[in-house]
Write an enzyme that holds these catalytic residues in place. Structure first.
Site, mmCIF file in Angstrom:
data_model
loop_
_atom_site.group_PDB
_atom_site.id
_atom_site.type_symbol
_atom_site.label_atom_id
_atom_site.label_comp_id
_atom_site.label_asym_id
_atom_site.label_seq_id
_atom_site.Cartn_x
_atom_site.Cartn_y
_atom_site.Cartn_z
ATOM 1 N N GLU A 49 43.282 39.808 40.839
ATOM 2 C CA GLU A 49 41.788 40.909 40.664
ATOM 3 C C GLU A 49 41.713 41.451 42.179
ATOM 4 O OE1 GLU A 49 38.806 39.289 38.166
ATOM 5 O OE2 GLU A 49 37.630 41.016 38.181
ATOM 6 N N ASN A 196 38.462 44.990 29.008
ATOM 7 C CA ASN A 196 38.701 43.377 29.515
ATOM 8 C C ASN A 196 37.370 42.789 29.069
ATOM 9 O OD1 ASN A 196 39.363 41.034 31.194
ATOM 10 N ND2 ASN A 196 37.343 41.944 32.346
ATOM 11 N N GLU A 197 37.239 41.733 28.634
ATOM 12 C CA GLU A 197 36.005 41.363 27.961
ATOM 13 C C GLU A 197 34.780 42.187 27.740
ATOM 14 O OE1 GLU A 197 34.818 38.346 30.688
ATOM 15 O OE2 GLU A 197 36.609 37.073 30.409
ATOM 16 N N TYR A 270 38.114 29.333 30.219
ATOM 17 C CA TYR A 270 38.201 28.679 31.447
ATOM 18 C C TYR A 270 37.903 27.175 31.383
ATOM 19 C CZ TYR A 270 38.910 33.031 33.863
ATOM 20 O OH TYR A 270 39.397 34.131 34.741
ATOM 21 N N GLU A 325 43.437 35.151 30.840
ATOM 22 C CA GLU A 325 42.704 34.521 31.627
ATOM 23 C C GLU A 325 42.318 32.829 31.381
ATOM 24 O OE1 GLU A 325 39.277 36.415 33.313
ATOM 25 O OE2 GLU A 325 39.955 38.384 32.952
ATOM 26 N N GLN A 374 43.485 32.806 39.493
ATOM 27 C CA GLN A 374 44.178 33.861 39.623
ATOM 28 C C GLN A 374 45.241 33.385 40.744
ATOM 29 O OE1 GLN A 374 41.673 37.143 40.708
ATOM 30 N NE2 GLN A 374 40.310 36.771 38.655
HETATM 31 O O1 AHR Z 1 38.569 35.615 36.857
HETATM 32 C C1 AHR Z 1 37.334 35.990 37.031
HETATM 33 C C2 AHR Z 1 36.646 36.595 36.000
HETATM 34 O O2 AHR Z 1 36.390 35.944 34.947
HETATM 35 C C3 AHR Z 1 37.479 37.937 35.384
HETATM 36 O O3 AHR Z 1 37.012 39.088 36.157
HETATM 37 C C4 AHR Z 1 36.646 38.154 33.994
HETATM 38 O O4 AHR Z 1 37.277 38.592 33.155
HETATM 39 C C5 AHR Z 1 36.414 36.892 33.674
HETATM 40 O O5 AHR Z 1 34.967 36.416 33.079
#
Ligand code: AHR
Length: 521
Positions: A49, A196-197, A270, A325, A374
């Protein structure tokens, strides 16, 4: 009688201590005769990103840089990533994707307008890394691009023109513009994220609203020539199963006349225990290790539950679950920009990578792609850079060791293992997966989640006639061992000799806090 006492007696009686392993409660059956699904190589995908120093500094240094580069892209970074066989790369975000206007990133670099990255540190970018540079990076890496389009602040026209610019060879304005910018032949772009999201930084939409937007955008994303798009819809928040239900219902209804409106469905998760207190990436105790490992196991539950909803509408598993992600999210390194998400990477990160990859393997009939967040200098990165210097992280080494599973046939397993407990909570002490590659080699990956106790494992290979076992291991003296600039590597792949194979039965002693991959020929 204690175990130590027993082993002393065995030594006195000249009985090999390895036999002790057979008294263990840990058993693994690998059904080598029951392969059905393939572990897509795209499970090993990456995410890059415009965030902090991922693109600028980490990948892109510009062609005037003293750091060795090819057309502005760092040679050391490309060489390291080629070694782990990166199959796909997602770009330009993330949250950034929904404020990115691709036409600002084409044409002569000096003439490109600047932009403010409002999501990540409010820094000004000069758009010097744009579409041509990204496609060049993918070509240098030999990987598939995964482009995430802007729904939040873009238009249908803008996104559909991006597809035309990239993939059309016909007589049309975007092809002409691409040619004017120096690229004659269209590129191949298969994977396309439609937002995205979208429940959050991608536009704060409801599931119903997004389902309609998805239809509208998708309809105008055309296939040019033989370029067939695989459109990835934005999922909801990690645990929002009703979002999945809404989109799958719409997909089912539209299936037939609106083919290809959605080929994949995205899930983001995450490993964070408390978003207000994420904790240090390097300074942690065993209870933090336990919490992180337990938290990451929720990925299995999430994938299982989202898949169950998808199964209701898509029993044949035509729609891929795309975990685009995932990874550890800790506090930034002290003294660094909080908006840049720069964190160190330890043996704990290696463990988290191994556990998640094992989970994706297990669900490979539904999980068709994943992208760790990432690739460079951000969150759970493969690589860290500082000026000219580069560090290969423990996570990098897991991706390297596990690359043998890419496009291999998943071998179903039955694992019985003891628990790893702290206080009143407990989790399985071992995470495992197995596959057979195209040359018939069987690979078994085993992660011992317990940081202070080795695990003996007895493994039966059903339907296989292996005669030789070799192995590799990733471990270190401490849980928080990491690789750092200017220091010898503390965490890397070493050869492993703790496995024996006799009459089709493997015995393995997996050291505490280690990840092992065995090869059986
Ligand atoms: O990876 C960091 C961020 O986490 C991304 O930009 C977003 O899609 C997610 O919330």
């Amino acid at each position: 009688m204690t175990r130590k006492c027993l082993s002393t007696i065995l030594v006195l009686l000249h009985i090999p201590c390895a036999l002790l392993a057979q008294s263990t409660t840990n058993t693994l059956v690998v059904h080598a005769d029951a392969a059905k699904d393939t572990i897509s190589r795209y499970i090993y995908g990456q995410f890059s990103e415009h965030l902090g120093r991922c693109i600028y500094g980490g990948i892109w240094v510009g062609d005037n840089s003293s750091i060795p580069n090819t057309r502005g892209i760092r040679n050391d970074v490309v060489a390291a990533l080629k070694n782990i066989r990166v199959p796909s790369l997602r770009w330009p975000g993330g949250c950034f994707a929904d404020e990115y206007h691709w036409k600002d990133g084409i044409g002569p670099r000096a003439e490109r307008p600047k932009m403010v990255n409002s999501n990540w540190g409010g820094v000004t970018e000069d758009n010097s890394f744009g579409t041509h540079e990204f496609m060049d990076l993918c070509e240098q890496l030999g990987c598939e691009p995964v482009i995430c389009g802007n729904i939040g602040s873009g238009t249908v026209k803008e996104m559909s023109e991006w597809v035309q610019y990239l993939t059309s060879g016909g007589d049309n304005p975007m092809t002409a513009l691409r040619k004017k910018n120096g690229r004659e032949k269209p590129w191949k772009v298969k994977f396309w994220g439609v937002g995205n999201e979208t429940w959050g930084c991608g536009g704060i939409m409801s599931a119903d609203h997004y389902a309609n937007e998805l239809g509208r955008y998708s309809f105008f994303l055309k296939n040019y020539g033989d370029n067939a798009l695989y459109k990835i819809a934005s999922g909801g928040p990690s645990e929002d199963y009703s979002w999945t239900e809404t989109l799958m219902k719409k997909w089912k209804r539209s299936d037939g006349w609106l083919q290809g409106y959605m080929s994949g469905y995205s899930l983001h998760f995450y490993t964070v225990n408390d978003w207000n207190k994420k904790g240090s990436a390097t300074d942690f105790a065993e209870n933090d290790w336990f919490t992180t490992v337990s938290k990451t196991l929720e990925m299995d539950t999430l994938v299982t539950k989202h898949s169950a909803v998808m199964d209701k509408y898509d029993a044949q598993r035509r729609i891929g679950l795309i975990v685009d992600e995932w990874g550890n999210w800790f506090d930034v390194e002290p003294g660094t920009n909080p908006g840049f998400l720069y964190q160190q990477n330890t043996l704990r990160d290696a463990m988290i990578a191994a556990v998640n990859l094992n989970i994706f393997h297990k669900h490979c009939d539904r999980v068709k792609m994943a992208s760790i967040a990432q690739m460079v200098n951000v969150l759970q990165a493969m690589l860290l850079t500082r000026g000219k210097e580069i560090v290969l992280t423990p996570t990098y080494y897991v991706f390297k060791m596990y690359s043998v599973h890419q496009d291999a046939a998943l071998l179903p397993i039955d694992l019985q293992c003891e628990s790893y407990a702290t206080g009143t909570e407990s989790i399985p002490a071992i995470s495992a997966s197995a596959s057979r590659d195209r040359d018939g080699r069987i690979h078994i990956s085993l992660a011992n989640l317990n940081p202070s106790k080795a695990q003996d494992l007895r493994c039966e290979l059903k339907g296989a006639t292996g005669v030789r076992v070799t192995g590799e291991i990733i471990t270190a003296a401490t849980m928080n061992a990491c690789n750092d600039f200017g220091k010898p590597e503390a965490v890397k792949i070493r050869s492993f000799t703790g496995a024996q194979l006799r009459s089709g039965t493997l015995t393995v002693s997996i050291p505490a806090k280690s990840i092992v991959t065995l090869e059986v020929n």
